[in-house]
Design a protein around this motif. Structure first.
Motif, mmCIF file in Angstrom:
data_model
loop_
_atom_site.group_PDB
_atom_site.id
_atom_site.type_symbol
_atom_site.label_atom_id
_atom_site.label_comp_id
_atom_site.label_asym_id
_atom_site.label_seq_id
_atom_site.Cartn_x
_atom_site.Cartn_y
_atom_site.Cartn_z
ATOM 1 N N ILE A 18 0.836 -1.194 0.000
ATOM 2 C CA ILE A 18 0.000 0.000 0.000
ATOM 3 C C ILE A 18 0.871 1.244 0.000
ATOM 4 N N TYR A 19 1.927 1.198 0.786
ATOM 5 C CA TYR A 19 2.961 2.226 0.728
ATOM 6 C C TYR A 19 4.248 1.662 1.314
ATOM 7 N N GLN A 20 5.361 2.302 0.961
ATOM 8 C CA GLN A 20 6.667 1.912 1.469
ATOM 9 C C GLN A 20 7.242 3.016 2.338
ATOM 10 N N GLU A 21 8.150 2.635 3.214
ATOM 11 C CA GLU A 21 8.817 3.608 4.062
ATOM 12 C C GLU A 21 9.451 4.696 3.201
ATOM 13 N N GLY A 22 9.192 5.942 3.554
ATOM 14 C CA GLY A 22 9.722 7.072 2.798
ATOM 15 C C GLY A 22 8.742 7.665 1.806
ATOM 16 N N ASP A 23 7.650 6.949 1.495
ATOM 17 C CA ASP A 23 6.642 7.483 0.571
ATOM 18 C C ASP A 23 5.899 8.660 1.202
ATOM 19 N N ALA A 24 5.480 9.592 0.368
ATOM 20 C CA ALA A 24 4.597 10.660 0.841
ATOM 21 C C ALA A 24 3.227 10.057 1.149
ATOM 22 N N VAL A 25 2.628 10.474 2.256
ATOM 23 C CA VAL A 25 1.339 9.915 2.681
ATOM 24 C C VAL A 25 0.368 11.059 2.959
ATOM 25 N N ASN A 26 -0.815 10.999 2.359
ATOM 26 C CA ASN A 26 -1.841 12.012 2.630
ATOM 27 C C ASN A 26 -3.233 11.391 2.742
ATOM 28 N N LYS A 55 -6.707 -4.957 11.493
ATOM 29 C CA LYS A 55 -7.832 -5.834 11.198
ATOM 30 C C LYS A 55 -9.063 -5.002 10.830
ATOM 31 N N PRO A 56 -10.129 -5.667 10.383
ATOM 32 C CA PRO A 56 -11.355 -4.930 10.020
ATOM 33 C C PRO A 56 -11.868 -4.054 11.162
ATOM 34 N N ARG A 57 -12.347 -2.880 10.765
ATOM 35 C CA ARG A 57 -12.892 -1.838 11.651
ATOM 36 C C ARG A 57 -11.786 -1.068 12.379
ATOM 37 N N GLU A 58 -10.539 -1.265 11.964
ATOM 38 C CA GLU A 58 -9.432 -0.481 12.517
ATOM 39 C C GLU A 58 -8.893 0.454 11.439
ATOM 40 N N PHE A 59 -8.347 1.586 11.870
ATOM 41 C CA PHE A 59 -7.741 2.518 10.927
ATOM 42 C C PHE A 59 -6.218 2.431 11.051
ATOM 43 N N PHE A 60 -5.530 2.921 10.033
ATOM 44 C CA PHE A 60 -4.077 3.005 10.112
ATOM 45 C C PHE A 60 -3.588 4.168 9.270
ATOM 46 N N CYS A 61 -2.393 4.574 9.570
ATOM 47 C CA CYS A 61 -1.696 5.626 8.822
ATOM 48 C C CYS A 61 -1.999 7.037 9.328
ATOM 49 N N LEU A 62 -2.668 7.195 10.462
ATOM 50 C CA LEU A 62 -2.971 8.535 10.959
ATOM 51 C C LEU A 62 -1.699 9.317 11.252
ATOM 52 N N ALA A 63 -0.792 8.714 12.029
ATOM 53 C CA ALA A 63 0.446 9.420 12.375
ATOM 54 C C ALA A 63 1.257 9.745 11.123
ATOM 55 N N MET A 64 1.291 8.800 10.177
ATOM 56 C CA MET A 64 2.060 9.032 8.945
ATOM 57 C C MET A 64 1.415 10.109 8.098
ATOM 58 N N MET A 65 0.085 10.133 8.051
ATOM 59 C CA MET A 65 -0.620 11.171 7.290
ATOM 60 C C MET A 65 -0.341 12.551 7.877
ATOM 61 N N LEU A 66 -0.374 12.650 9.206
ATOM 62 C CA LEU A 66 -0.121 13.933 9.848
ATOM 63 C C LEU A 66 1.336 14.350 9.677
ATOM 64 N N TYR A 67 2.236 13.363 9.693
ATOM 65 C CA TYR A 67 3.668 13.640 9.509
ATOM 66 C C TYR A 67 3.999 13.916 8.044
ATOM 67 N N GLY A 68 3.260 13.251 7.154
ATOM 68 C CA GLY A 68 3.451 13.469 5.719
ATOM 69 C C GLY A 68 4.306 12.435 5.021
ATOM 70 N N VAL A 69 5.010 11.608 5.796
ATOM 71 C CA VAL A 69 5.930 10.618 5.219
ATOM 72 C C VAL A 69 5.746 9.292 5.953
ATOM 73 N N ALA A 70 5.763 8.187 5.206
ATOM 74 C CA ALA A 70 5.633 6.864 5.812
ATOM 75 C C ALA A 70 6.935 6.488 6.508
ATOM 76 N N PHE A 71 6.840 6.072 7.784
ATOM 77 C CA PHE A 71 8.023 5.623 8.512
ATOM 78 C C PHE A 71 8.039 4.104 8.659
ATOM 79 N N ALA A 72 7.160 3.423 7.914
ATOM 80 C CA ALA A 72 7.132 1.960 7.875
ATOM 81 C C ALA A 72 6.461 1.555 6.566
ATOM 82 N N ASN A 73 6.395 0.261 6.331
ATOM 83 C CA ASN A 73 5.753 -0.271 5.136
ATOM 84 C C ASN A 73 4.380 -0.827 5.507
ATOM 85 N N ALA A 74 3.450 -0.803 4.560
ATOM 86 C CA ALA A 74 2.124 -1.390 4.756
ATOM 87 C C ALA A 74 1.834 -2.328 3.595
#
Length: 199
Positions: free
Chosen positions: A10-18, A46-65
Motif C-alpha cells: 500500500i505504501y513503502q517507508e519514505g513514501d509521501a502519505v496524505n 484488522k477490520p474496523r481499525e484505521f491506520f496511517c494517521l500518524a504518517m498522514m499527519l507527519y506526511g511521510v511513511a516511517f514503515a511499510n504497509a
C-alpha cells in the motif's frame, strides 16, 4: 473504497502519505525492514481499525504497509480528514485516544523485544492476538511467519517454542490455527523473567 490483493504494497517507508485508511475486510501488516531485508512487524490492522494517521499527519511513511490477505479499505484524504475534524472535533479526541493506545502497544512491543525471552514473546503474541472460536476456545490465527515477524526471532525458534508449548499441554497446533488450551499457564510464561534465548 480501494481493494488490495494479497501481497500488494500500500505504501513503502519514505513514501509521501496524505490518506487515512480504514479496513473494511482483510488484514494489513505494518512492518519495517533492515538493509539485509530482515522484517520486523510492528502490528497487524484488522477490520474496523484505521491506520496511517500518524504518517498522514507527519506526511511521510516511517514503515511499510502490505495486504497479507485480499483487503478492502476506505480512504480519507488529508483535506477531507481536516474538514471532518473541524466539523466534528469529538472525532479527533477518539482518534487520538486510539493512536495513544497503539503507541502504548508499540512501547510494550519494544520492551518485549529487548528484555523478554523467546518463549515469553511468543506467549505474549498468542495471548494478545487470540479470538474465541465457535466452541468457545481461544484461538490465534497468526501463521508462524507472522509470529516470527512480530517477535523478531528466527522461524526455527518459533517452531521450537510452539512444539514446547504443545508438549506442555498449553496449545494445540493445526495447519491454520493455534488453539490455546491452558490460558493461565500460558500467561505464566510471561512471568518467567528476562534473558536471551532467541537463537
Amino acid at each position: 473504497m480501494k481493494k488490495f490483493s494479497k501481497g500488494k504494497l500500500i505504501y513503502q517507508e519514505g513514501d509521501a502519505v496524505n490518506i487515512l485508511y480504514i479496513v473494511e475486510m482483510g488484514k494489513i501488516e505494518i512492518y519495517k525492514t533492515n538493509s539485509d531485508g530482515k522484517k520486523f512487524t510492528i502490528w497487524f490492522i484488522k477490520p474496523r481499525e484505521f491506520f496511517c494517521l500518524a504518517m498522514m499527519l507527519y506526511g511521510v511513511a516511517f514503515a511499510n504497509a502490505e495486504a497479507v490477505q485480499n483487503t478492502m479499505v476506505y480512504c480519507l484524504n488529508k483535506k477531507d480528514y481536516e474538514a471532518v475534524i473541524n466539523k466534528y472535533p469529538e472525532i479527533s479526541a477518539r482518534l487520538l485516544q486510539c493512536l495513544a493506545g497503539k503507541m502504548v502497544g508499540y512501547s510494550g512491543l519494544v520492551e518485549k523485544s529487548v528484555f523478554f525471552k523467546a518463549q515469553s514473546r511468543i506467549a505474549s503474541i498468542l495471548i494478545n492476538h487470540h479470538s474465541i472460536d465457535k466452541q468457545g476456545v481461544p484461538v490465534c490465527q497468526l501463521s508462524q511467519n507472522e509470529i516470527m515477524s512480530l517477535a523478531g526471532i528466527a522461524r526455527e525458534t518459533v517452531s521450537r517454542m510452539l512444539r514446547k508449548f504443545k508438549e506442555e499441554g498449553l496449545v494445540s497446533v493445526s495447519r491454520c490455527n493455534i488453539h490455546i488450551q491452558d490460558m493461565e499457564r500460558l500467561k505464566n510464561k510471561l512471568l518467567e523473567g528476562s534473558g536471551s534465548d532467541l537463537f
